[in-house]
Design an enzyme around this catalytic site. Structure first.
Site, PDB file in Angstrom:
ATOM      1  N   LYS A 101       8.890  -4.969 -10.034  1.00 25.92           N
ATOM      2  CA  LYS A 101       7.833  -4.255  -9.296  1.00 25.92           C
ATOM      3  C   LYS A 101       6.849  -5.256  -8.718  1.00 25.92           C
ATOM      4  O   LYS A 101       6.388  -5.108  -7.581  1.00 25.92           O
ATOM      5  CB  LYS A 101       7.106  -3.265 -10.232  1.00 25.92           C
ATOM      6  CG  LYS A 101       7.924  -2.018 -10.549  1.00 25.92           C
ATOM      7  CD  LYS A 101       7.302  -1.218 -11.690  1.00 25.92           C
ATOM      8  CE  LYS A 101       8.272  -0.178 -12.216  1.00 25.92           C
ATOM      9  NZ  LYS A 101       7.835   0.451 -13.477  1.00 25.92           N
ATOM     10  N   GLN A 125       3.834   1.061 -18.078  1.00 26.28           N
ATOM     11  CA  GLN A 125       5.281   0.917 -18.271  1.00 26.28           C
ATOM     12  C   GLN A 125       5.702   1.576 -19.586  1.00 26.28           C
ATOM     13  O   GLN A 125       5.163   1.266 -20.646  1.00 26.28           O
ATOM     14  CB  GLN A 125       5.658  -0.570 -18.261  1.00 26.28           C
ATOM     15  CG  GLN A 125       7.145  -0.831 -18.341  1.00 26.28           C
ATOM     16  CD  GLN A 125       7.927  -0.271 -17.141  1.00 26.28           C
ATOM     17  OE1 GLN A 125       7.512  -0.393 -15.998  1.00 26.28           O
ATOM     18  NE2 GLN A 125       9.056   0.358 -17.415  1.00 26.28           N
ATOM     19  N   ASP A 150       2.817   6.987 -10.730  1.00 24.80           N
ATOM     20  CA  ASP A 150       4.075   7.396 -11.364  1.00 24.80           C
ATOM     21  C   ASP A 150       4.236   8.917 -11.377  1.00 24.80           C
ATOM     22  O   ASP A 150       5.322   9.436 -11.628  1.00 24.80           O
ATOM     23  CB  ASP A 150       4.128   6.890 -12.818  1.00 24.80           C
ATOM     24  CG  ASP A 150       5.019   5.663 -12.964  1.00 24.80           C
ATOM     25  OD1 ASP A 150       5.925   5.491 -12.127  1.00 24.80           O
ATOM     26  OD2 ASP A 150       4.799   4.893 -13.922  1.00 24.80           O
TER      27      ASP A 150
END
Ligand code: NAP
Length: 255
Positions: A53, A97, A120
């Site tokens: 990322k 994450q 997200d």
């Protein structure tokens, strides 16, 4: 009947370049977009995902800032880092994450992310907006599947889309996105009966099960479009190096 392979890597490159151009066009008037990433623990796959990322951000001209906490971190320590990013005006998006280390309250952490920075799409506010057909931030994997279908000009209206998997990250948002495009959606899971028959009735099949080679080619109707999001690490028989394997015994779409 020959199968046509959908080239995901090709589309990823095209999309990354489009984003780079968009960011460059904004650059004279605005600061670069900022992404805050919270990584806790030493999960090897998480490390790889985060570094990919970061590379993608760099290539696109997006500033990414990573906070790395140890595996024995606490819920409060993670919450503190999330709060810093929430309050930082140079950070536009936050990624926590997953999975978080054992003992860290994942639900509480995801709830603490400012919904307007929750790129997200895991915060209940964004899940609610998606389910109302008014999406703001959408989880990246199902969003990527929709992008692939769009760029390959695959018609969805009135077609039967079967999603195998009902996780909050992949299966459920996938079904909602397909429904918003007027597909007729069936979501399958571990208790679904006659899975083979359901899969065989799919015009579009999205496999998100997490089990390598689970759906054999014989379950897929000629002409169907298959998108397999599974990533599985398998040990080859007789030893040797483990390799990545997809969840379907078939890839691509028939033409
Ligand atoms: P998950 O949370 O483990 O969910 C798996 C789903 O598959 C569950 O809904 C489960 O049903 C269902 N399932 C399991 N066994 C089944 C069976 N025998 N028949 C029918 N359904 C069955 O996994 P996930 O996070 O959604 O991820 C799915 C896969 O996608 C994994 O391989 C993961 O690595 C991959 N993934 C890829 C990306 C990407 O960017 N490509 C991103 C995220 C995930 P129940 O709900 O009944 O248990």
């Amino acid at each position: 009947m020959a199968a046509k392979i959908i080239d995901g890597k090709k589309w990823a490159g095209v999309i990354q370049e489009e984003i780079r151009v968009e960011v460059a066009e904004l650059a004279p008037r605005f600061r670069p977009p900022g992404l805050g990433v919270v990584l806790a623990g030493d999960h090897p796959a998480s490390r790889i995902y985060v570094s990919r990322k970061e590379q993608a951000c760099e290539a696109a001209g997006i500033r990414s800032v990573e906070t790395h906490l140890p595996a024995d971190t606490s819920t409060l320590a993670v919450l503190r880092e999330v709060q810093k990013f929430n309050e930082d005006p140079a950070i536009d998006g936050i990624l926590v994450q997953l999975p978080l280390p054992m003992g860290v309250d994942e639900k509480r952490v995801l709830m603490a992310v400012d919904p307007s920075k929750d790129v997200d799409g895991f915060h209940p506010e964004n899940v609610g907006l998606l389910s109302q057909g008014n999406p703001r931030f959408v989880p990246c994997t199902p969003a990527g599947v929709m992008e692939l279908l769009k760029r390959e000009n695959i018609p969805l209206v009135g077609r039967h889309a079967v999603v195998v998997g009902r996780s909050n990250i992949v299966g459920k948002p996938m079904g909602m996105l397909l429904l918003a495009q007027h597909a007729t959606v069936t979501t399958c899971h571990s208790r679904t009966e006659r899975l083979q028959v359901v899969c065989h009735s799919a015009d579009i099949l999205v496999a998100a099960i997490g089990k390598a080679g689970f759906i054999p080619g014989a379950w897929i109707r000629p002409g169907a479009v298959v998108i397999d999001v599974g990533i599985n690490r398998i040990e080859p028989e007789g030893g040797g190096k483990a390799k990545n394997c997809r969840g379907c015994g078939f890839r691509g779409s028939f033409t």
